[in-house]
Design an enzyme around this catalytic site. Structure first.
Site, mmCIF file in Angstrom:
data_model
loop_
_atom_site.group_PDB
_atom_site.id
_atom_site.type_symbol
_atom_site.label_atom_id
_atom_site.label_comp_id
_atom_site.label_asym_id
_atom_site.label_seq_id
_atom_site.Cartn_x
_atom_site.Cartn_y
_atom_site.Cartn_z
ATOM 1 N N LEU A 91 0.817 -1.202 0.000
ATOM 2 C CA LEU A 91 0.000 0.000 0.000
ATOM 3 C C LEU A 91 0.857 1.262 0.000
ATOM 4 O O LEU A 91 0.524 2.267 -0.646
ATOM 5 C CB LEU A 91 -0.908 -0.017 1.238
ATOM 6 C CG LEU A 91 -1.419 1.323 1.768
ATOM 7 C CD1 LEU A 91 -2.475 1.867 0.841
ATOM 8 C CD2 LEU A 91 -1.915 1.170 3.186
ATOM 9 N N HIS A 200 -0.764 -10.488 -1.895
ATOM 10 C CA HIS A 200 0.451 -10.683 -2.688
ATOM 11 C C HIS A 200 0.716 -12.149 -3.054
ATOM 12 O O HIS A 200 1.835 -12.647 -2.940
ATOM 13 C CB HIS A 200 1.665 -10.071 -1.980
ATOM 14 C CG HIS A 200 1.550 -8.587 -1.808
ATOM 15 N ND1 HIS A 200 1.648 -7.711 -2.869
ATOM 16 C CD2 HIS A 200 1.294 -7.836 -0.710
ATOM 17 C CE1 HIS A 200 1.477 -6.478 -2.425
ATOM 18 N NE2 HIS A 200 1.250 -6.527 -1.118
ATOM 19 N N GLN A 249 1.516 -5.634 -8.801
ATOM 20 C CA GLN A 249 1.867 -5.612 -7.377
ATOM 21 C C GLN A 249 0.870 -6.380 -6.520
ATOM 22 O O GLN A 249 1.223 -6.957 -5.487
ATOM 23 C CB GLN A 249 1.954 -4.156 -6.914
ATOM 24 C CG GLN A 249 2.501 -3.965 -5.506
ATOM 25 C CD GLN A 249 1.710 -2.929 -4.739
ATOM 26 O OE1 GLN A 249 0.495 -3.040 -4.600
ATOM 27 N NE2 GLN A 249 2.406 -1.930 -4.234
#
Length: 312
Positions: A91, A200, A249
């Site tokens: 983030l 992730h 990402q």
């Protein structure tokens, strides 16, 4: 040479940033813009909680971004902030883009609110987990993940945080199995993380797909200094590449160790973490001990942080 770092999810407390709001017009404006941009009082949730509400991914992500940028504005009110690089953890990469003037704050706070919602929706509650493996090399953790996954299960490294701390993410049963295997292999500890989804890893692909059109609506600018990306662990100054990097990402691991090593290779000697907590400055100490490190998380640290900036 100075790099500014910005924290990711998990670095939060009810009441964070309140002293900045009460003592800085520039910080107060950031909180007010966040509330207007989202259409509800994020500020109220940050300052008053309850913690269960602030812990929600779709609330926590814009809350941390807003608090971090508010603290940055406090620093900028007190004097110039000249960073050669910007970087953030997950983030925190969005915060870094705002700090580097590549992304407007209003767009950023809406983006991370949507990102948090998409990530929360990607995996049913209880279907995914994350854990920090302490005391094993990243290579060993990767090998254990490969050995521990069964059939179509997902379990992979998600955050390369320090040479002896790698966070894994994936299906709950697979994460639990890998934790046990890592301990058998010699890990000091395997610590389950209090998160609501396995960030992730490939289980976040639905979130990445939903985020793509949101990113496509944003006009990114050339950053004032390079932003080190989580995906590539090198600096990027090309605004055209930002949307794809942010989409990737979501499912790719955070390469924080390599990011710090890249920054040091470029001549960075001073790291200032701006935002709640102090996790990243602690990780930098474990990666590159000879660097100078500080964190600015509340008004109490303003004078020390300004002095740190002057000496950087």
């Amino acid at each position: 040479m100075l790099a500014l770092l910005f924290p990711g999810q998990g670095s939060f407390d009810v009441g964070m940033g309140r002293d900045a709001y009460e003592n800085s017009a520039a910080a107060r404006e950031i909180f007010d813009i966040a509330d207007r941009s989202l259409g509800f009082s994020l500020t109220e949730r940050i300052f008053d909680g309850p913690e269960e509400e602030l812990r929600k991914t779709e609330i926590q992500q814009p809350a941390i971004l807003t608090t971090s940028i508010a603290l940055l504005r406090v620093l900028e009110e007190a004097g110039p902030v000249r960073a050669s690089f910007f970087a953030g953890h997950s983030l925190g990469e969005y915060t870094a883009l705002v700090a580097a003037k590549a992304l407007g704050f209003e767009d950023a706070v809406r983006l991370v609110h949507a990102r948090g919602s998409f990530m929360q929706e990607a995996v049913p509650e209880g279907g995914g987990a994350m854990a920090a493996i302490l005391g094993l090399s990243a290579e060993d953790v990767s090998e254990v993940c490969t050995a521990g996954a069964q059939a179509s299960e997902v379990v992979t490294p998600a955050n390369f945080n320090s040479p002896q701390q790698t966070v894994i993410a994936g299906d709950t049963a697979a994460v639990e199995r890998v934790c046990a295997m890592a301990t058998d292999r010699g890990a000091k500890r395997a610590v389950p993380l209090a998160v609501s989804a396995p960030f992730h890893c490939q289980r976040m692909q639905p979130a990445a797909e939903k985020l793509e059109p949101e990113l496509g609506r944003i006009r990114f600018q050339r950053p004032s200094s390079p932003v080190v990306t989580n995906v590539e662990a090198v600096g990027n100054s090309d605004p055209a590449r930002i949307p794809d990097l942010l989409k990737t990402q979501v499912t790719a691991p955070v390469r924080f160790v390599e990011s710090v090593e890249f920054l040091v290779s470029q001549g960075v000697t001073h790291f200032l973490e701006v935002g709640p907590g102090g996790v990243l400055s602690g990780l930098v100490a474990r990666i590159q001990r000879r660097t100078q490190r500080a964190n600015f998380a509340s008004m109490d640290g303003l004078n020390d942080s300004r002095e740190f900036l002057i000496n950087a």
